[in-house]
Design a protein around this motif. Structure first.
Motif, PDB file in Angstrom:
ATOM      1  N   GLN A  29      22.747   7.756 124.250  1.00 34.56           N
ATOM      2  CA  GLN A  29      21.296   7.904 124.192  1.00 34.56           C
ATOM      3  C   GLN A  29      20.879   9.299 124.650  1.00 34.56           C
ATOM      4  O   GLN A  29      20.046   9.950 124.027  1.00 34.56           O
ATOM      5  N   ILE A  32      21.616  11.872 121.942  1.00 32.29           N
ATOM      6  CA  ILE A  32      20.572  11.930 120.915  1.00 32.29           C
ATOM      7  C   ILE A  32      19.374  12.715 121.440  1.00 32.29           C
ATOM      8  O   ILE A  32      18.836  13.592 120.750  1.00 32.29           O
ATOM      9  N   GLU A  33      18.951  12.424 122.647  1.00 34.14           N
ATOM     10  CA  GLU A  33      17.793  13.115 123.219  1.00 34.14           C
ATOM     11  C   GLU A  33      18.038  14.623 123.318  1.00 34.14           C
ATOM     12  O   GLU A  33      17.141  15.424 123.047  1.00 34.14           O
ATOM     13  N   ARG A  36      17.464  16.872 120.289  1.00 36.51           N
ATOM     14  CA  ARG A  36      16.062  17.177 119.976  1.00 36.51           C
ATOM     15  C   ARG A  36      15.792  17.094 118.473  1.00 36.51           C
ATOM     16  O   ARG A  36      15.362  18.069 117.844  1.00 36.51           O
ATOM     17  N   ARG A  56      21.136   4.994 116.788  1.00 37.87           N
ATOM     18  CA  ARG A  56      20.316   5.572 117.866  1.00 37.87           C
ATOM     19  C   ARG A  56      19.483   6.756 117.353  1.00 37.87           C
ATOM     20  O   ARG A  56      18.333   6.926 117.746  1.00 37.87           O
ATOM     21  N   TYR A  57      20.075   7.564 116.496  1.00 41.94           N
ATOM     22  CA  TYR A  57      19.363   8.707 115.927  1.00 41.94           C
ATOM     23  C   TYR A  57      18.151   8.242 115.116  1.00 41.94           C
ATOM     24  O   TYR A  57      17.038   8.745 115.295  1.00 41.94           O
ATOM     25  N   GLN A  59      16.612   5.336 115.251  1.00 41.08           N
ATOM     26  CA  GLN A  59      15.630   4.698 116.145  1.00 41.08           C
ATOM     27  C   GLN A  59      14.793   5.758 116.853  1.00 41.08           C
ATOM     28  O   GLN A  59      13.580   5.610 116.987  1.00 41.08           O
ATOM     29  N   TYR A  60      15.439   6.814 117.317  1.00 42.33           N
ATOM     30  CA  TYR A  60      14.724   7.911 117.976  1.00 42.33           C
ATOM     31  C   TYR A  60      13.710   8.528 117.008  1.00 42.33           C
ATOM     32  O   TYR A  60      12.548   8.750 117.368  1.00 42.33           O
ATOM     33  N   GLN A  61      14.155   8.822 115.809  1.00 42.57           N
ATOM     34  CA  GLN A  61      13.257   9.422 114.828  1.00 42.57           C
ATOM     35  C   GLN A  61      12.054   8.510 114.550  1.00 42.57           C
ATOM     36  O   GLN A  61      10.919   8.974 114.474  1.00 42.57           O
ATOM     37  N   THR A  63      10.786   5.998 116.502  1.00 42.92           N
ATOM     38  CA  THR A  63       9.921   5.681 117.639  1.00 42.92           C
ATOM     39  C   THR A  63       9.349   6.897 118.348  1.00 42.92           C
ATOM     40  O   THR A  63       8.196   6.884 118.748  1.00 42.92           O
ATOM     41  N   VAL A  64      10.126   7.950 118.510  1.00 41.89           N
ATOM     42  CA  VAL A  64       9.659   9.133 119.231  1.00 41.89           C
ATOM     43  C   VAL A  64       8.912  10.084 118.299  1.00 41.89           C
ATOM     44  O   VAL A  64       7.819  10.553 118.613  1.00 41.89           O
ATOM     45  N   ASN A  65       9.508  10.366 117.138  1.00 37.13           N
ATOM     46  CA  ASN A  65       8.900  11.314 116.206  1.00 37.13           C
ATOM     47  C   ASN A  65       8.008  10.656 115.159  1.00 37.13           C
ATOM     48  O   ASN A  65       7.393  11.361 114.359  1.00 37.13           O
TER      49      ASN A  65
END
Length: 161
Positions: A29, A32-33, A36, A56-57, A59-61, A63-65
């Motif tokens: 995790q 991935i963070e 950036r 994970r990548y 999901q990050y894209q 939810t975060v982006n």
């Protein structure tokens, strides 16, 4: 080495969790963070057969982006590992929207990946298995766009002075 991964493909992530006392989940995790990821980024996940990092990548894209255009191409030399990843992603909207794709291939010769075509080259727990890691590094340099990112996560012991 390939035979070993064929035998453990279905249990690979569970074994990694056990060996690392589940620390690998935090490491991945954080990995991935630290990449950036930016909206629309194309990531190449080398030796990523089980899709733990790819998942994970994305999901990050999402939810975060708040990004639904980024994508990941998963490459692994071992078809058994790729089959695990395909099964894990099969019911996801990422597969439906073709945000995740798969190919069997060699990190040391990514002939099917065009020059300067990815924003992020990622390899997690794979570099140490390569007989010629310098070749994989040359391939990474070739496929990453100018200004792109190289991300490598390896596990091991280090000596601290």
């Amino acid at each position: 080495m390939g035979d070993v991964y064929c035998k453990v493909a279905d249990r690979y992530d569970a074994v990694s969790d056990m060996i690392s006392m589940s620390m690998n989940k935090r490491w991945k995790q954080r990995f991935i963070e630290q990449m950036r990821p930016m909206p629309g980024d194309k990531m190449l996940d080398v030796a990523g057969g089980t899709c733990e990092v790819a998942r994970r990548y994305l999901q990050y894209q999402d939810t975060v982006n708040h990004d639904t255009t980024s994508s990941v191409h998963v490459v692994d030399f071992n078809d058994s590992m790729l089959q695990v990843g395909r099964r894990r992603m099969a019911q996801s909207s990422w597969m439906d929207n073709e945000r995740v794709t798969f190919a069997q291939g060699n990190a040391e010769d990514l002939a099917d990946v065009p020059d300067n075509s990815v924003d992020i080259y990622c390899i997690s727990a794979g570099m140490h298995n390569l007989p010629h890691p310098e070749r994989a590094l040359r391939e990474a340099y070739r496929v990453v766009k100018p200004g792109g990112r190289f991300a490598c996560l390896e596990y091991g012991h280090t000596d601290t002075p």
